[in-house]
Design a protein around this motif. Structure first.
Motif, PDB file in Angstrom:
ATOM      1  N   SER A  33     -34.413-100.556  -4.397  1.00  0.00           N
ATOM      2  CA  SER A  33     -33.797-101.631  -5.103  1.00  0.00           C
ATOM      3  C   SER A  33     -34.386-102.967  -5.286  1.00  0.00           C
ATOM      4  CB  SER A  33     -32.353-101.895  -4.555  1.00  0.00           C
ATOM      5  OG  SER A  33     -32.466-102.529  -3.465  1.00  0.00           O
ATOM      6  N   SER A  34     -35.624-102.934  -4.437  1.00  0.00           N
ATOM      7  CA  SER A  34     -36.335-104.116  -4.535  1.00  0.00           C
ATOM      8  C   SER A  34     -37.574-103.990  -5.243  1.00  0.00           C
ATOM      9  CB  SER A  34     -36.585-104.520  -2.937  1.00  0.00           C
ATOM     10  OG  SER A  34     -37.379-103.701  -2.491  1.00  0.00           O
ATOM     11  N   GLN A  39     -42.175-105.751  -9.474  1.00  0.00           N
ATOM     12  CA  GLN A  39     -43.158-105.435 -10.345  1.00  0.00           C
ATOM     13  C   GLN A  39     -43.100-106.196 -11.778  1.00  0.00           C
ATOM     14  OE1 GLN A  39     -42.712-101.170 -10.925  1.00  0.00           O
ATOM     15  NE2 GLN A  39     -43.887-100.924  -9.038  1.00  0.00           N
ATOM     16  N   GLY A  40     -41.857-106.724 -11.981  1.00  0.00           N
ATOM     17  CA  GLY A  40     -41.501-107.684 -13.112  1.00  0.00           C
ATOM     18  C   GLY A  40     -41.190-106.546 -14.402  1.00  0.00           C
ATOM     19  N   SER A  47     -38.990 -98.525 -12.847  1.00  0.00           N
ATOM     20  CA  SER A  47     -37.992 -99.388 -12.058  1.00  0.00           C
ATOM     21  C   SER A  47     -36.360 -98.806 -12.309  1.00  0.00           C
ATOM     22  CB  SER A  47     -38.023-100.847 -12.361  1.00  0.00           C
ATOM     23  OG  SER A  47     -37.458-101.031 -13.941  1.00  0.00           O
ATOM     24  N   VAL A  48     -36.208 -98.426 -13.392  1.00  0.00           N
ATOM     25  CA  VAL A  48     -34.943 -97.709 -13.683  1.00  0.00           C
ATOM     26  C   VAL A  48     -34.625 -96.373 -12.737  1.00  0.00           C
ATOM     27  CG1 VAL A  48     -33.498 -96.274 -15.422  1.00  0.00           C
ATOM     28  CG2 VAL A  48     -34.813 -98.408 -16.016  1.00  0.00           C
ATOM     29  N   ALA A  54     -31.868 -95.826  -5.340  1.00  0.00           N
ATOM     30  CA  ALA A  54     -31.531 -96.533  -4.729  1.00  0.00           C
ATOM     31  C   ALA A  54     -29.848 -96.411  -4.494  1.00  0.00           C
ATOM     32  CB  ALA A  54     -31.885 -97.946  -4.908  1.00  0.00           C
ATOM     33  N   TYR A  55     -29.334 -96.207  -5.916  1.00  0.00           N
ATOM     34  CA  TYR A  55     -28.089 -96.130  -5.873  1.00  0.00           C
ATOM     35  C   TYR A  55     -27.651 -94.685  -5.209  1.00  0.00           C
ATOM     36  CZ  TYR A  55     -27.857-100.133  -9.178  1.00  0.00           C
ATOM     37  OH  TYR A  55     -28.101-101.174  -9.679  1.00  0.00           O
ATOM     38  N   VAL A  56     -28.369 -93.846  -5.400  1.00  0.00           N
ATOM     39  CA  VAL A  56     -27.978 -92.500  -4.807  1.00  0.00           C
ATOM     40  C   VAL A  56     -28.215 -92.600  -3.294  1.00  0.00           C
ATOM     41  CG1 VAL A  56     -28.986 -90.191  -4.539  1.00  0.00           C
ATOM     42  CG2 VAL A  56     -28.702 -91.022  -6.665  1.00  0.00           C
ATOM     43  N   CYS A  57     -29.169 -93.444  -2.922  1.00  0.00           N
ATOM     44  CA  CYS A  57     -29.036 -93.839  -1.593  1.00  0.00           C
ATOM     45  C   CYS A  57     -27.884 -94.325  -0.700  1.00  0.00           C
ATOM     46  CB  CYS A  57     -30.464 -94.375  -0.927  1.00  0.00           C
ATOM     47  SG  CYS A  57     -32.001 -93.261  -1.205  1.00  0.00           S
TER      48      CYS A  57
END
Length: 75
Positions: A33-34, A39-40, A47-48, A54-57
């Motif tokens: 998530s970070s 990376q902007g 990033s998607v 991250a959401y799965v984790c």
């Protein structure tokens, strides 16, 4: 009073492994998530994918906690 040392060791081992795995998955969620913020706008697709991972984790962590609460309260 008799202590079943084998059962105590088994509970300790399973608890240790489960804790390390859960903390590792949560850490992967935080890292995923970070990465999009650092990376902007350059890593759009990456990033998607990182955010989805991250959401799965985080969902796996929430499911593990919910299962633990279910096991405790089911008795």
């Amino acid at each position: 009073m008799s202590i079943d040392w084998a059962a105590l060791g088994q509970v300790f081992g399973v608890s240790l492994v489960a804790t390390v795995v859960l903390v590792g998955v949560f850490t992967l969620g935080i890292v995923g998530s970070s990465t999009g913020r650092t990376q902007g706008a350059q890593g759009g697709g990456a990033s998607v994918l990182a955010r989805t991972g991250a959401y799965v984790c985080f969902a796996l962590c929430a499911a593990a906690v919910a299962y633990g609460i279910y096991i405790i309260t089911a008795a």
